[in-house]
Design a protein around this motif. Structure first.
Motif, short mmCIF file in Angstrom:
data_model
loop_
_atom_site.label_atom_id
_atom_site.label_comp_id
_atom_site.label_asym_id
_atom_site.label_seq_id
_atom_site.Cartn_x
_atom_site.Cartn_y
_atom_site.Cartn_z
N ALA A 197 0.82 -1.21 0.00
CA ALA A 197 0.00 0.00 0.00
C ALA A 197 0.86 1.25 0.00
O ALA A 197 0.53 2.24 -0.68
N PHE A 198 1.97 1.22 0.73
CA PHE A 198 2.81 2.42 0.78
C PHE A 198 3.53 2.63 -0.54
O PHE A 198 3.72 3.77 -0.98
N GLY A 199 3.94 1.54 -1.20
CA GLY A 199 4.52 1.68 -2.54
C GLY A 199 3.52 2.26 -3.51
O GLY A 199 3.85 3.09 -4.37
N MET A 200 2.26 1.83 -3.39
CA MET A 200 1.17 2.36 -4.21
C MET A 200 0.99 3.86 -3.97
O MET A 200 0.80 4.65 -4.90
N LEU A 201 1.06 4.25 -2.72
CA LEU A 201 0.93 5.66 -2.35
C LEU A 201 2.07 6.49 -2.96
O LEU A 201 1.83 7.53 -3.57
N LEU A 202 3.29 5.99 -2.83
CA LEU A 202 4.45 6.73 -3.31
C LEU A 202 4.43 6.94 -4.82
O LEU A 202 4.67 8.05 -5.32
N VAL A 203 4.13 5.87 -5.57
CA VAL A 203 4.22 5.98 -7.02
C VAL A 203 3.14 6.88 -7.60
O VAL A 203 3.33 7.47 -8.68
N ASN A 204 2.03 7.01 -6.93
CA ASN A 204 0.97 7.86 -7.45
C ASN A 204 1.12 9.32 -7.02
O ASN A 204 0.42 10.20 -7.51
N ILE A 205 2.06 9.57 -6.11
CA ILE A 205 2.43 10.95 -5.78
C ILE A 205 3.66 11.36 -6.58
O ILE A 205 3.75 12.47 -7.10
N TYR A 206 4.61 10.43 -6.68
CA TYR A 206 5.88 10.71 -7.36
C TYR A 206 6.21 9.56 -8.31
O TYR A 206 6.94 8.63 -7.96
N PRO A 207 5.66 9.58 -9.53
CA PRO A 207 5.84 8.46 -10.49
C PRO A 207 7.30 8.12 -10.79
O PRO A 207 7.62 6.97 -11.08
N ASP A 208 8.20 9.11 -10.71
CA ASP A 208 9.59 8.86 -11.06
C ASP A 208 10.30 7.95 -10.07
O ASP A 208 11.43 7.54 -10.31
N ILE A 209 9.63 7.59 -8.98
CA ILE A 209 10.28 6.72 -7.99
C ILE A 209 10.50 5.32 -8.53
O ILE A 209 11.30 4.55 -8.01
N ILE A 210 9.80 4.99 -9.63
CA ILE A 210 10.03 3.69 -10.28
C ILE A 210 10.43 3.88 -11.74
O ILE A 210 10.34 2.95 -12.55
N ALA A 211 10.93 5.04 -12.07
CA ALA A 211 11.38 5.31 -13.45
C ALA A 211 12.58 4.43 -13.79
O ALA A 211 13.49 4.27 -12.97
N PRO A 212 12.61 3.84 -15.00
CA PRO A 212 13.75 2.99 -15.38
C PRO A 212 15.00 3.82 -15.67
O PRO A 212 14.94 5.05 -15.75
N ILE A 213 16.11 3.13 -15.82
CA ILE A 213 17.36 3.81 -16.16
C ILE A 213 17.22 4.47 -17.52
O ILE A 213 16.73 3.87 -18.48
N GLY A 214 17.63 5.73 -17.63
CA GLY A 214 17.50 6.47 -18.88
C GLY A 214 18.45 5.97 -19.95
O GLY A 214 19.47 5.33 -19.66
N SER A 215 18.12 6.25 -21.20
CA SER A 215 18.97 5.82 -22.32
C SER A 215 20.34 6.47 -22.27
O SER A 215 21.32 5.96 -22.83
N ASP A 216 20.43 7.62 -21.59
CA ASP A 216 21.72 8.32 -21.48
C ASP A 216 22.47 7.91 -20.22
O ASP A 216 23.45 8.56 -19.84
N GLY A 217 21.98 6.86 -19.57
CA GLY A 217 22.64 6.38 -18.36
C GLY A 217 22.15 7.04 -17.09
O GLY A 217 22.68 6.78 -16.01
N GLU A 218 21.12 7.87 -17.22
CA GLU A 218 20.57 8.54 -16.04
C GLU A 218 20.00 7.50 -15.08
O GLU A 218 19.35 6.55 -15.50
N ALA A 219 20.28 7.68 -13.81
CA ALA A 219 19.86 6.70 -12.81
C ALA A 219 18.34 6.56 -12.77
O ALA A 219 17.60 7.52 -12.99
N GLY A 220 17.88 5.34 -12.48
CA GLY A 220 16.45 5.10 -12.34
C GLY A 220 15.97 5.47 -10.95
O GLY A 220 16.76 5.85 -10.07
N GLY A 221 14.67 5.36 -10.75
CA GLY A 221 14.10 5.65 -9.44
C GLY A 221 14.46 4.58 -8.42
O GLY A 221 14.81 3.45 -8.79
N LEU A 222 14.37 4.91 -7.16
CA LEU A 222 14.74 3.98 -6.08
C LEU A 222 14.05 2.63 -6.21
O LEU A 222 14.69 1.58 -6.19
N LEU A 223 12.73 2.65 -6.37
CA LEU A 223 11.98 1.40 -6.37
C LEU A 223 12.14 0.62 -7.68
O LEU A 223 11.78 -0.56 -7.73
#
Length: 381
Positions: free
Chosen positions: A52-78
């Protein structure tokens, strides 16, 4: 003055209030309901709170599960937690912890429990054909149907192995939600299919299982099951390894680590990452509704099949088997066994079914893993 106005405007623009959609607010509300059920009602809180808390976090801050960027930018924590789900690492470690915490003695003492655990898997295959009828392809249907086993780690494991990562979030949340709601969903089905007399049946005390039997059991099961279905090795193998830690009596430190510290760390990582897959965009759609509905149907059919097979065993054993223990075959350990005990005690307060129900319960865990392995064998994975 304009500097202050611009600064305040920029700060306001960075808040989530202006970027959230109505769907995000719906999912935040759902997360709060799950937290209520976990904290107030204590429905599988160890799983439901992080989900439930993961659900809460991602719907407030979607980038917390963002994948690694094509330019090597770090992904989100989760995202990094979620990768461990996709690679089947966390589900396998969960199975090792479950094995280290579980006593297989009731199953060894009453091998007929395997049949009850197998009967409860009927819901999985019923849901598979239902999913096909609703338009899912064969692999997606298999991934969805495993929810009927009420086994979250196996659901995640199979979805990843079948390449259904797009459905992994809804499948995992549905599986864990139904695991948490076992005390609500199962009793009406159990009472509908049995009479009070059947529910009040008292079973004979189980025989004492020797230490040698308990040590040999995980070894023999691993050899037999993994030889027939090698793809089940990550789940069945880890389950039996954890149990061997427990029963051997010579690796107390490993047993304690697997059943406590490691288990709880894995639950945190798995729960929050699963919850973080439930963004409004991924979750609020027709496909998700189908998955949730099919999961409920599968779970209900599995419970019903277990109870009905229990009724058959009651007849064949001349009234020595309480049909209620068949409902525990859906694998939600140990919640389903506790529900069998509770419903039986309602019919007769002196009835004690918990240990008898643990046999089908443990058999259900193995049965769900075997069902997953069967699907993988069918698709050549």
């Amino acid at each position: 003055m304009s500097y202050i106005t611009d600064t305040l405007s920029n700060l306001l623009g960075q808040t989530a209030f202006f970027s959230l959609t109505w769907g995000n607010y719906v999912m935040i509300a759902v997360a709060c309901v799950f937290l209520f059920l976990a904290i107030k009602k204590e429905y599988e809180p160890l799983l439901l709170v992080p989900i439930a808390f993961g659900m809460l976090l991602v719907n407030i801050y979607p980038d917390i599960i963002a994948p690694i960027g094509s330019d090597g930018e770090a992904g989100g924590l989760l995202y990094y937690f979620y990768v461990l789900d996709e690679w089947s690492i966390l589900p396998s470690l969960i199975f090792m912890g479950v094995g280290a915490m579980t006593d297989f003695g009731p199953l060894i003492a009453n091998p007929k429990s395997f049949l009850l655990g197998a009967a409860a898997q009927f819901g999985i295959f019923a849901a598979y054909f239902g999913a096909i009828a609703l338009g899912f392809n064969d692999k997606a249907a298999a991934a969805v149907s495993i929810i009927g086993g009420a086994d979250g780690p196996t659901s995640i494991f199979l979805a990843g192995k079948l390449g259904q990562t797009a459905l992994l979030g809804p499948i995992a949340v549905a599986a864990y939600s139904y695991m948490s709601l076992v005390p609500i969903i199962q009793p009406p089905i159990m009472k509908l299919l049995t009479t009070k007399k059947e529910r009040a049946v008292k079973m004979e005390q189980l025989r004492t299982v020797t230490k040698l039997e308990k040590i040999l059991f995980p070894i023999v099961v691993t050899i037999v099951v993994c030889m027939i279905l090698p793809t089940t090795a990550p789940l069945v193998g880890m389950l039996m390894l954890g149990n061997l830690f427990k029963e051997s009596g010579v690796v107390r430190q490993l047993t304690e680590t697997a059943s406590n510290a490691l288990m709880y760390i894995v639950v945190i990582l798995l729960g929050t990452s699963v919850g973080a897959t439930t963004s409004a965009e991924a979750f609020l759609n027709v496909t998700t509704l189908k998955i949730v509905a099919l999961g409920l149907v599968a779970f209900a059919f599995g419970t019903a099949a277990g109870v009905l097979f229990g009724k058959l065993m009651c007849v064949l054993t001349h009234g020595k088997t309480n049909p209620l223990i068949g409902s525990a075959g859906v694998s939600a350990v140990p919640m389903a066994a506790r529900v069998s005990q509770k419903v039986g005690a309602q019919a007769d307060p002196t009835n004690f079914l918990l240990m008898h129900a643990m046999g089908p319960n443990v058999a259900g865990v193995i049965g769900t893993a075997v069902a997953a392995g069967t699907f993988m064998a069918i698709f050549g994975i």
